[in-house]
Design an enzyme around this catalytic site. Structure first.
Site, PDB file in Angstrom:
ATOM      1  N   ARG A 216      -0.088  14.877  12.317  1.00  0.00           N
ATOM      2  CA  ARG A 216       0.612  14.490  11.089  1.00  0.00           C
ATOM      3  C   ARG A 216       1.036  15.760  10.340  1.00  0.00           C
ATOM      4  O   ARG A 216       0.482  16.106   9.319  1.00  0.00           O
ATOM      5  CB  ARG A 216      -0.299  13.618  10.218  1.00  0.00           C
ATOM      6  CG  ARG A 216      -0.902  12.422  10.909  1.00  0.00           C
ATOM      7  CD  ARG A 216       0.094  11.368  11.346  1.00  0.00           C
ATOM      8  NE  ARG A 216       0.786  10.746  10.228  1.00  0.00           N
ATOM      9  CZ  ARG A 216       0.315   9.680   9.576  1.00  0.00           C
ATOM     10  NH1 ARG A 216      -0.864   9.197   9.884  1.00  0.00           N
ATOM     11  NH2 ARG A 216       0.998   9.146   8.577  1.00  0.00           N
TER      12      ARG A 216
ATOM     13  N   LYS B 158       0.853  -1.211   0.000  1.00  0.00           N
ATOM     14  CA  LYS B 158       0.000   0.000   0.000  1.00  0.00           C
ATOM     15  C   LYS B 158       0.876   1.245   0.000  1.00  0.00           C
ATOM     16  O   LYS B 158       0.635   2.183  -0.772  1.00  0.00           O
ATOM     17  CB  LYS B 158      -0.878   0.002   1.238  1.00  0.00           C
ATOM     18  CG  LYS B 158      -1.544   1.329   1.542  1.00  0.00           C
ATOM     19  CD  LYS B 158      -2.420   1.318   2.774  1.00  0.00           C
ATOM     20  CE  LYS B 158      -1.690   1.525   4.047  1.00  0.00           C
ATOM     21  NZ  LYS B 158      -1.340   2.932   4.374  1.00  0.00           N
ATOM     22  N   ASN B 159       1.922   1.235   0.838  1.00  0.00           N
ATOM     23  CA  ASN B 159       2.722   2.456   1.012  1.00  0.00           C
ATOM     24  C   ASN B 159       3.723   2.689  -0.107  1.00  0.00           C
ATOM     25  O   ASN B 159       4.337   3.754  -0.162  1.00  0.00           O
ATOM     26  CB  ASN B 159       3.396   2.433   2.379  1.00  0.00           C
ATOM     27  CG  ASN B 159       2.364   2.608   3.495  1.00  0.00           C
ATOM     28  OD1 ASN B 159       1.196   2.889   3.231  1.00  0.00           O
ATOM     29  ND2 ASN B 159       2.791   2.406   4.731  1.00  0.00           N
TER      30      ASN B 159
ATOM     31  N   ARG C  31      -8.700  -0.351   5.379  1.00  0.00           N
ATOM     32  CA  ARG C  31      -7.872   0.693   4.741  1.00  0.00           C
ATOM     33  C   ARG C  31      -6.527   0.121   4.294  1.00  0.00           C
ATOM     34  O   ARG C  31      -5.935   0.594   3.339  1.00  0.00           O
ATOM     35  CB  ARG C  31      -7.631   1.842   5.722  1.00  0.00           C
ATOM     36  CG  ARG C  31      -8.855   2.689   6.019  1.00  0.00           C
ATOM     37  CD  ARG C  31      -8.467   3.891   6.826  1.00  0.00           C
ATOM     38  NE  ARG C  31      -7.301   4.526   6.229  1.00  0.00           N
ATOM     39  CZ  ARG C  31      -6.421   5.246   6.924  1.00  0.00           C
ATOM     40  NH1 ARG C  31      -6.562   5.410   8.224  1.00  0.00           N
ATOM     41  NH2 ARG C  31      -5.380   5.803   6.320  1.00  0.00           N
TER      42      ARG C  31
ATOM     43  N   ASP D  83       4.917   0.852  12.021  1.00  0.00           N
ATOM     44  CA  ASP D  83       3.672   0.219  11.551  1.00  0.00           C
ATOM     45  C   ASP D  83       3.525  -1.217  12.033  1.00  0.00           C
ATOM     46  O   ASP D  83       2.477  -1.833  11.789  1.00  0.00           O
ATOM     47  CB  ASP D  83       3.614   0.244  10.015  1.00  0.00           C
ATOM     48  CG  ASP D  83       3.422   1.654   9.503  1.00  0.00           C
ATOM     49  OD1 ASP D  83       3.591   1.879   8.297  1.00  0.00           O
ATOM     50  OD2 ASP D  83       3.138   2.550  10.321  1.00  0.00           O
TER      51      ASP D  83
ATOM     52  N   CYS E  11      -4.777  12.231  12.908  1.00  0.00           N
ATOM     53  CA  CYS E  11      -5.429  10.913  12.897  1.00  0.00           C
ATOM     54  C   CYS E  11      -5.144  10.249  14.244  1.00  0.00           C
ATOM     55  O   CYS E  11      -4.511  10.817  15.117  1.00  0.00           O
ATOM     56  CB  CYS E  11      -4.900  10.087  11.736  1.00  0.00           C
ATOM     57  SG  CYS E  11      -3.182   9.705  11.902  1.00  0.00           S
TER      58      CYS E  11
HETATM   59  C1  EPZ Z   1       4.408   6.994   6.171  1.00  0.00           C
HETATM   60  O1  EPZ Z   1       3.643   8.059   6.669  1.00  0.00           O
HETATM   61  C2  EPZ Z   1       3.485   5.782   6.140  1.00  0.00           C
HETATM   62  N1  EPZ Z   1       2.333   6.048   5.281  1.00  0.00           N
HETATM   63  C3  EPZ Z   1       2.990   5.477   7.558  1.00  0.00           C
HETATM   64  O2  EPZ Z   1       2.215   4.285   7.477  1.00  0.00           O
HETATM   65  C4  EPZ Z   1       4.197   5.220   8.443  1.00  0.00           C
HETATM   66  O3  EPZ Z   1       3.759   5.004   9.762  1.00  0.00           O
HETATM   67  C5  EPZ Z   1       5.142   6.425   8.396  1.00  0.00           C
HETATM   68  O4  EPZ Z   1       5.509   6.712   7.033  1.00  0.00           O
HETATM   69  C6  EPZ Z   1       6.420   6.190   9.190  1.00  0.00           C
HETATM   70  O5  EPZ Z   1       7.093   5.090   8.665  1.00  0.00           O
HETATM   71  C7  EPZ Z   1       2.485   5.956   3.946  1.00  0.00           C
HETATM   72  O6  EPZ Z   1       3.562   5.701   3.447  1.00  0.00           O
HETATM   73  C8  EPZ Z   1       1.248   6.166   3.120  1.00  0.00           C
HETATM   74  P1  EPZ Z   1       6.480  10.397   8.120  1.00  0.00           P
HETATM   75  P2  EPZ Z   1       4.255   9.573   6.623  1.00  0.00           P
HETATM   76  O7  EPZ Z   1       6.375  11.682   7.380  1.00  0.00           O
HETATM   77  O8  EPZ Z   1       5.159   9.719   5.454  1.00  0.00           O
HETATM   78  C9  EPZ Z   1       6.996  13.670  11.472  1.00  0.00           C
HETATM   79  C10 EPZ Z   1       0.298   2.948   7.687  1.00  0.00           C
HETATM   80  O9  EPZ Z   1      -0.183   2.417   8.692  1.00  0.00           O
HETATM   81  N2  EPZ Z   1       6.851  14.653  10.397  1.00  0.00           N
HETATM   82  O10 EPZ Z   1       7.610   9.489   7.783  1.00  0.00           O
HETATM   83  O11 EPZ Z   1       3.124  10.498   6.756  1.00  0.00           O
HETATM   84  C11 EPZ Z   1       5.712  12.879  11.708  1.00  0.00           C
HETATM   85  O12 EPZ Z   1       4.831  13.580  12.565  1.00  0.00           O
HETATM   86  C12 EPZ Z   1       0.808   4.368   7.770  1.00  0.00           C
HETATM   87  O13 EPZ Z   1       0.414   2.383   6.582  1.00  0.00           O
HETATM   88  C13 EPZ Z   1       7.052  16.000  10.672  1.00  0.00           C
HETATM   89  O14 EPZ Z   1       7.342  16.383  11.797  1.00  0.00           O
HETATM   90  O15 EPZ Z   1       5.111   9.608   7.951  1.00  0.00           O
HETATM   91  C14 EPZ Z   1       6.242  11.613  12.334  1.00  0.00           C
HETATM   92  O16 EPZ Z   1       6.465  11.853  13.703  1.00  0.00           O
HETATM   93  C15 EPZ Z   1       0.535   5.008   9.125  1.00  0.00           C
HETATM   94  N3  EPZ Z   1       6.916  16.907   9.663  1.00  0.00           N
HETATM   95  C16 EPZ Z   1       7.578  11.399  11.637  1.00  0.00           C
HETATM   96  O17 EPZ Z   1       7.938  12.680  11.088  1.00  0.00           O
HETATM   97  C17 EPZ Z   1       6.612  16.523   8.382  1.00  0.00           C
HETATM   98  O18 EPZ Z   1       6.518  17.400   7.497  1.00  0.00           O
HETATM   99  C18 EPZ Z   1       7.551  10.384  10.513  1.00  0.00           C
HETATM  100  O19 EPZ Z   1       6.453  10.715   9.688  1.00  0.00           O
HETATM  101  C19 EPZ Z   1       6.415  15.155   8.122  1.00  0.00           C
HETATM  102  C20 EPZ Z   1       6.550  14.234   9.138  1.00  0.00           C
END
Ligand code: EPZ
Length: 422
Positions: free
Chosen positions: A122, A22-23, A401, A309, A117
């Site tokens: 996020r 999915k990701n 989802r 995850d 969420c």
């Molecule tokens: C991706 O989300 C995945 N989703 C998430 O999987 C996964 O948990 C996450 O990466 C971490 O591995 C998809 O790929 C669709 P991040 P993403 O930006 O990219 C902070 C699932 O269950 N952050 O890597 O949105 C954020 O708050 C989902 O399949 C900022 O501070 O996650 C978090 O603490 C859930 N500023 C950390 O970084 C930003 O601009 C990592 O988030 C962006 C992120």
């Protein structure tokens, strides 16, 4: 609204095919915006989140045709409405990954700020910082991100790290935007997740010039245009990890197909420490547990560390361990909605800030429980298969989802899960 009725304890055995990731599929589908014409993506899982992105791409002007067996044709010859509507974007946070490609293709983009969420805030500040570094002008208007690049995007060295390390979709957005920027972009502190490597794979197949995949430094030499391609997404390592825990928690034996253990070393490390046997086999692996469950400490990190995850799923397993385990969440510190639900099943888990202390118990007991976020809900299914009695899980739409027909796959391996509409 659907519920699951799950009888336990059961012992799983048999073969399970892991779906396309999915990701990986989500940013890869967004990447087709960059290459006007018909791209075909193979092994796209049939999930609610994927359907949201199909709707979103259609709203931008694309035509999306879903064929048999996960084949999706996306025709982006026309992208005449670079606006990600709130009503669609609010359904799936990952919709943000259309921002970079829209800006690169159309010179402007408007995407609703994704909401929070169940796993916490996020933010997208790093996404916006990266696009500004590439020369975009960005402002917020009525909850929408409005981005313009009237003179096009200009390549640059960009640091993309944040307080929690790298960002997966932030890297995806900047990577996609940089493919059509003038000059060379270097992304420092890029996400190393295999899904980003897969995105870089399709972009290079389209004619992009990206090097450094799998490393925290990605170099992108901007090109004039990209062409549509046919591309197969990698197997879903999170689904695979979820089913590895399913074998372990039911003291069963599962043969998983279409999963690449090279992408799962941190997961295999923790499961083997706990007492699970994982043998490479054909296009996947065989997962078995015969002995007791050992306590283990787990800290979630960015790749190649232990994935956030799979944190909830491992917690369900450690709830049965001999002794105390500590699970520390370094990516989403609030990602513990599953703790209260597991405690309703007689687990003994105490939250301490960004950690949870898990005192193992002999077995869990069935109870009516509530699904919350996608992965926590999958963890509750795992717990329910091992629990004594019939568990009712409410709001299973969360599971749909990210897991395609999870009850069909598990029932074929010996689970007793009934889906009912209430
Ligand atoms: C991706 O989300 C995945 N989703 C998430 O999987 C996964 O948990 C996450 O990466 C971490 O591995 C998809 O790929 C669709 P991040 P993403 O930006 O990219 C902070 C699932 O269950 N952050 O890597 O949105 C954020 O708050 C989902 O399949 C900022 O501070 O996650 C978090 O603490 C859930 N500023 C950390 O970084 C930003 O601009 C990592 O988030 C962006 C992120």
């Amino acid at each position: 609204m659907d519920i699951f009725k799950i009888e336990g304890p059961v012992k799983l055995s048999g073969d399970i095919r892991i779906n396309g990731s999915k990701n990986a599929a989500l940013p890869i589908m967004a990447a087709t915006i960059l290459a006007p014409g018909k791209s075909t993506i193979l092994d796209v899982p049939d999930l609610a989140d994927i359907n949201v992105l199909k709707t979103l791409l259609t709203s931008l002007g694309a035509t999306v045709e879903t064929r048999q067996k996960g084949e999706v044709e996306i025709d982006t010859s026309v992208i005449d409405n670079p606006v990600g509507e709130y009503d669609i974007v609010r359904k799936m946070r990952a919709s943000i990954c259309i921002l970079g490609p829209l800006l690169a293709r159309c010179g402007r983009a408007e995407v609703s700020m994704p909401g929070g969420c169940a796993i916490g805030d996020r933010p997208v500040d790093i996404h916006l910082r990266g696009l500004r570094e590439l020369g975009a002008e960005i402002c917020l208007k009525n909850g929408n991100i409005v981005a313009t690049a009237p003179k096009g995007l200009i390549g640059k060295q960009i640091f993309l790290g944040g307080p929690f390390g790298s960002t997966v979709l932030g890297t995806a957005n900047i990577l996609m935007a940089a493919t059509l920027a003038k000059g060379t972009t270097v992304i420092e502190s890029a996400a190393c997740e295999p899904e980003i490597g897969d995105l870089a794979g399709i972009l290079n197949a389209m004619g992009a010039k990206i090097t450094g995949m799998g490393s925290p430094r990605l170099t992108i030499e901007g090109v004039k245009s990209l062409s549509p391609v046919k591309y197969r997404v990698i197997g879903d390592r999170i689904e695979a990890g979820t089913f590895m825990v399913a074998a372990a928690i039911t003291k069963g034996n599962l043969r998983l197909h279409n999963c690449n253990l090279d992408h799962m070393l941190a997961i295999v490390d923790r499961l083997e420490h706990i007492g699970v046997t994982i043998d490479t086999a054909d296009d996947g692996c065989v997962v078995t547990r015969t002995g007791s469950i050992k306590a283990a400490d787990i800290t979630t990190q960015t790749y190649p560390g232990f994935p956030t995850d799979l944190q909830a799923q491992l917690m369900a397993l450690l709830a049965h361990a001999d002794g105390n385990s500590i699970v520390t969440e370094k990516i989403f510190p609030d990602r513990f909605m599953h703790v209260a639900e597991m405690n309703r099943m007689a687990a003994n888990i105490r939250k301490e800030g960004a950690s949870a202390i898990i005192a193992g118990v002999k077995n869990l007991v069935a109870a009516p429980i509530m699904a919350s976020d996608l992965r926590a809900s999958a963890a509750l299914v795992l717990a329910a298969m091992a629990a004594h009695g019939t568990t009712i899980i409410n709001r299973v739409y969360h599971i749909d989802r990210g897991y395609e027909k999870i009850e069909k796959k598990l029932n074929a391996a010996g689970a007793k899960i009934t889906r009912e509409s209430v």
